[in-house]
Motif scaffolding. Structure first.
Motif, mmCIF file in Angstrom:
data_model
loop_
_atom_site.group_PDB
_atom_site.id
_atom_site.type_symbol
_atom_site.label_atom_id
_atom_site.label_comp_id
_atom_site.label_asym_id
_atom_site.label_seq_id
_atom_site.Cartn_x
_atom_site.Cartn_y
_atom_site.Cartn_z
ATOM 1 N N THR A 44 48.251 -36.421 50.075
ATOM 2 C CA THR A 44 49.402 -36.805 49.260
ATOM 3 C C THR A 44 48.999 -37.717 48.112
ATOM 4 O O THR A 44 49.765 -37.892 47.153
ATOM 5 C CB THR A 44 50.468 -37.468 50.157
ATOM 6 N N LEU B 101 49.428 -36.307 44.638
ATOM 7 C CA LEU B 101 50.713 -36.432 43.957
ATOM 8 C C LEU B 101 50.749 -37.717 43.137
ATOM 9 O O LEU B 101 51.220 -37.735 41.989
ATOM 10 C CB LEU B 101 51.848 -36.395 44.988
ATOM 11 N N ASN C 32 57.619 -35.497 48.611
ATOM 12 C CA ASN C 32 56.857 -34.794 49.647
ATOM 13 C C ASN C 32 57.867 -34.418 50.725
ATOM 14 O O ASN C 32 57.995 -35.099 51.732
ATOM 15 C CB ASN C 32 55.753 -35.694 50.214
ATOM 16 N N GLU D 67 55.077 -31.880 46.587
ATOM 17 C CA GLU D 67 54.025 -31.423 47.489
ATOM 18 C C GLU D 67 54.583 -30.294 48.353
ATOM 19 O O GLU D 67 55.771 -30.281 48.703
ATOM 20 C CB GLU D 67 53.544 -32.562 48.383
ATOM 21 N N SER E 135 50.435 -25.404 39.400
ATOM 22 C CA SER E 135 50.089 -25.963 40.699
ATOM 23 C C SER E 135 48.711 -26.602 40.629
ATOM 24 O O SER E 135 47.849 -26.161 39.853
ATOM 25 C CB SER E 135 50.118 -24.879 41.785
ATOM 26 N N ASP F 96 44.267 -29.616 46.065
ATOM 27 C CA ASP F 96 43.858 -30.858 46.702
ATOM 28 C C ASP F 96 42.342 -30.867 46.859
ATOM 29 O O ASP F 96 41.642 -29.961 46.378
ATOM 30 C CB ASP F 96 44.569 -31.049 48.052
ATOM 31 N N LEU G 137 50.335 -28.886 45.359
ATOM 32 C CA LEU G 137 51.254 -29.629 44.501
ATOM 33 C C LEU G 137 51.685 -28.745 43.348
ATOM 34 O O LEU G 137 50.851 -28.091 42.728
ATOM 35 C CB LEU G 137 50.558 -30.888 43.960
#
Length: 275
Positions: free
Chosen positions: A95, A98, A183, A237, A260, A263, A270
């Protein structure tokens, strides 16, 4: 009593964990009130009866599957120590993408942002730590999770974050933001991973969404148009197989510059779009 070195060797008892050695280090450091590096500096330290008993109990609970973050009551996110409990999701390293992307897209020092489904407050507080001039509203439906987020906010001293109770946009007063992040729940209720690992101990309401996990993302995308200023960004996310579907949702809601991001494992986790 056993030494630190002998207890570190007990990672074999956690054969079912992907991070057995790390789990043991974190739990042992938690019991002793020491950083993990200290364990290797003082390997011959003998635990007291009380320390050994506490460590044995935590190790047994970890063996049964309880998340380390729940056992220690804390998880680090964006270098911030956050209190965690069973009322919300455990912040995960993925996360942080993000947070990184939001900071990249919005370099301005003055901005109004909205974090939907804030949970522990991880995303909002991470943004606040990097942009003290931002005014951030962090919305959370769960009363218990909202209390936890407020506790984290006060502990870290971020006065530029406001924790509010709201079911997505339902209790957000009419206003506009330059940035909305979330998220949200995005797992299909039939996903077998819900019965595996740490997620077994996390609230289903924070994990599962209708329409194969896409219902909440679609709701956020559609309603965000009303709350974003022209040129404002939405970042969400999602699951590693959902990127194409989420891009379609963003486009249908009227967003431009939709893309997009991958990660650190190379999965598209994301999606962002601009009003």
């Amino acid at each position: 009593m056993s030494t630190v070195k002998q207890n570190l060797a007990r990672s074999a008892e956690l054969a079912g964990s992907d991070s057995a050695r790390l789990d043991v280090e974190v739990l042992l450091g938690h019991v002793l009130g020491r950083p993990r590096t200290w364990l290797y500096t003082w390997p011959e330290y003998e635990l007291t009866v009380a320390e050994q008993g506490q460590f044995d109990a935590l190790l047994a609970r970890r063996h049964s599957g309880e998340p380390v973050a729940h056992l220690t009551g804390e998880r680090e996110f964006w270098s911030l120590p956050l209190k965690v409990d069973a009322s919300t999701l455990i912040p995960r390293p993925e996360t942080e993408l993000l947070v990184e992307t939001a900071l990249e897209l919005c370099p301005q020092q003055q901005l109004r942002a909205l974090d939907l489904g804030t949970g522990t407050g991880a995303i909002a507080l991470a943004l606040a730590s990097e942009r003290p001039g931002w005014q951030i509203v962090a919305a959370e439906r769960s009363a218990d999770a909202a209390r936890l987020a407020e506790e984290n906010r006060r502990s870290l001293g971020f006065d530029n974050v406001q924790i509010v109770r709201s079911d997505w946009f339902a209790q957000i007063a009419p206003q506009v933001f330059e940035l909305i992040v979330s998220n949200p729940p995005y797992i299909d209720a039939a996903d077998p991973h819900l019965e595996q690992g740490d997620v077994r101990f996390e609230p289903r309401s924070a994990l599962v969404a209708d329409r194969e996990g896409l219902a909440d993302i679609e709701h956020i995308a559609v309603r965000s148009v009303e709350f974003l200023t022209a040129g404002g960004w939405l970042l969400v996310e999602h699951g590693w197989q959902q990127a194409a579907a989420v891009r379609d949702i963003f486009a249908a809601a009227g967003f431009h510059n939709v893309e997009s991001r991958e990660d650190f494992s190379g999965w598209e986790r994301l999606t962002l779009g601009q009003k």
